[in-house]
Design a protein around this motif. Structure first.
Motif, mmCIF file in Angstrom:
data_model
loop_
_atom_site.group_PDB
_atom_site.id
_atom_site.type_symbol
_atom_site.label_atom_id
_atom_site.label_comp_id
_atom_site.label_asym_id
_atom_site.label_seq_id
_atom_site.Cartn_x
_atom_site.Cartn_y
_atom_site.Cartn_z
ATOM 1 N N UNK A 13 0.699 -1.311 -0.014
ATOM 2 C CA UNK A 13 -0.120 -0.019 0.076
ATOM 3 C C UNK A 13 0.835 1.288 -0.249
ATOM 4 N N UNK A 14 0.488 2.299 -0.709
ATOM 5 C CA UNK A 14 1.091 3.565 -1.024
ATOM 6 C C UNK A 14 1.335 3.989 0.234
ATOM 7 N N UNK A 15 0.480 4.121 1.324
ATOM 8 C CA UNK A 15 0.585 5.002 2.490
ATOM 9 C C UNK A 15 1.263 4.162 3.605
ATOM 10 N N UNK A 16 1.432 2.953 3.330
ATOM 11 C CA UNK A 16 1.892 2.184 4.379
ATOM 12 C C UNK A 16 3.465 2.415 4.796
ATOM 13 N N UNK A 17 3.668 2.756 5.944
ATOM 14 C CA UNK A 17 5.169 2.843 6.325
ATOM 15 C C UNK A 17 6.171 1.677 6.008
ATOM 16 N N UNK A 18 7.462 2.038 5.673
ATOM 17 C CA UNK A 18 8.290 0.865 5.462
ATOM 18 C C UNK A 18 8.443 -0.185 6.792
ATOM 19 N N UNK A 19 8.465 0.478 7.856
ATOM 20 C CA UNK A 19 8.241 -0.583 9.329
ATOM 21 C C UNK A 19 7.150 0.129 9.911
ATOM 22 N N UNK A 20 6.104 -0.807 10.093
ATOM 23 C CA UNK A 20 5.038 -0.432 11.158
ATOM 24 C C UNK A 20 5.322 0.117 12.600
ATOM 25 N N UNK A 21 6.430 -0.744 12.986
ATOM 26 C CA UNK A 21 6.688 -0.584 14.333
ATOM 27 C C UNK A 21 8.310 -0.372 14.153
ATOM 28 N N UNK A 22 8.740 0.799 14.938
ATOM 29 C CA UNK A 22 10.060 0.989 15.251
ATOM 30 C C UNK A 22 10.432 1.041 16.507
ATOM 31 N N UNK A 23 11.516 0.384 16.911
ATOM 32 C CA UNK A 23 12.001 0.309 18.100
ATOM 33 C C UNK A 23 13.187 1.035 18.523
ATOM 34 N N UNK A 24 12.939 1.920 19.509
ATOM 35 C CA UNK A 24 14.142 2.940 20.168
ATOM 36 C C UNK A 24 14.750 2.375 21.296
ATOM 37 N N UNK A 25 15.833 2.158 21.470
ATOM 38 C CA UNK A 25 16.819 1.580 22.343
ATOM 39 C C UNK A 25 17.387 2.565 23.491
ATOM 40 N N UNK A 26 17.136 3.827 23.302
ATOM 41 C CA UNK A 26 17.664 4.919 23.937
ATOM 42 C C UNK A 26 16.593 5.066 25.279
ATOM 43 N N UNK A 27 17.228 5.309 26.425
ATOM 44 C CA UNK A 27 16.273 5.298 27.648
ATOM 45 C C UNK A 27 15.281 6.438 27.670
ATOM 46 N N UNK A 28 15.517 7.400 26.865
ATOM 47 C CA UNK A 28 14.596 8.564 27.007
ATOM 48 C C UNK A 28 13.634 8.737 25.558
ATOM 49 N N UNK A 29 13.522 7.678 25.015
ATOM 50 C CA UNK A 29 12.585 7.727 23.595
ATOM 51 C C UNK A 29 11.588 6.468 23.752
ATOM 52 N N UNK A 30 10.413 6.642 23.148
ATOM 53 C CA UNK A 30 10.003 7.891 22.143
ATOM 54 C C UNK A 30 9.771 9.216 23.083
ATOM 55 N N UNK A 31 9.706 10.157 22.170
ATOM 56 C CA UNK A 31 9.571 11.539 22.605
ATOM 57 C C UNK A 31 8.519 12.140 21.667
ATOM 58 N N UNK A 32 7.457 12.809 22.034
ATOM 59 C CA UNK A 32 6.475 13.266 20.829
ATOM 60 C C UNK A 32 7.167 14.074 20.039
ATOM 61 N N UNK A 33 8.114 14.965 20.400
ATOM 62 C CA UNK A 33 8.645 16.282 19.677
ATOM 63 C C UNK A 33 9.675 15.385 18.457
ATOM 64 N N UNK A 34 10.101 14.380 18.880
ATOM 65 C CA UNK A 34 11.127 13.796 17.747
ATOM 66 C C UNK A 34 10.372 12.541 17.016
ATOM 67 N N UNK A 35 9.617 11.884 17.689
ATOM 68 C CA UNK A 35 9.341 10.660 17.261
ATOM 69 C C UNK A 35 7.771 10.520 16.543
ATOM 70 N N UNK A 36 6.924 11.673 16.677
ATOM 71 C CA UNK A 36 5.595 11.403 16.352
ATOM 72 C C UNK A 36 5.328 11.187 14.833
ATOM 73 N N UNK A 37 6.386 11.909 14.009
ATOM 74 C CA UNK A 37 6.300 11.806 12.512
ATOM 75 C C UNK A 37 6.755 10.646 11.950
ATOM 76 N N UNK A 38 7.490 9.571 12.656
ATOM 77 C CA UNK A 38 8.123 8.567 12.206
ATOM 78 C C UNK A 38 7.111 7.902 11.276
#
Length: 89
Positions: A13-38
């Motif tokens: 599908x055109x709108x489907x992201x390459x990866x539907x779930x992204x895993x962040x290993x940093x202790x302070x992530x996810x953060x809305x300001x940095x990760x909401x548009x992934x």
């Protein structure tokens, strides 16, 4: 989480992201300001995964509610229905 693939990715599908779930290993992530548009807002970001004595695991999840929750899911569902031949243009 890392290996999950949804039907939208499988049928291309055109709108489907390459990866539907992204895993962040940093202790302070996810953060809305940095990760909401992934994934242009279509990806779910998971972080702070840890063991839990009650529920086996705990994690923090972030998703762009407007894109994936309200309008975007309707568009993505229409793309899936079109690709599967459930609707015609």
């Amino acid at each position: 989480f890392d290996s999950y693939m949804s039907e939208a990715q499988q049928i291309g599908c055109y709108s489907a992201p390459e990866k539907p779930i992204l895993v962040q290993n940093e202790q302070d992530r996810p953060q809305p300001r940095f990760d909401r548009d992934n994934g242009n807002g279509y990806s779910v970001t998971v972080g702070r995964i840890r063991k839990c004595n009650v529920f086996d695991i705990k994690f923090t999840l972030l998703v762009h509610n407007t894109v994936l929750g309200a309008a975007g899911s309707g568009i993505l569902n229409a793309e899936i229905a079109l690709a599967k031949g459930l609707i015609e243009i």
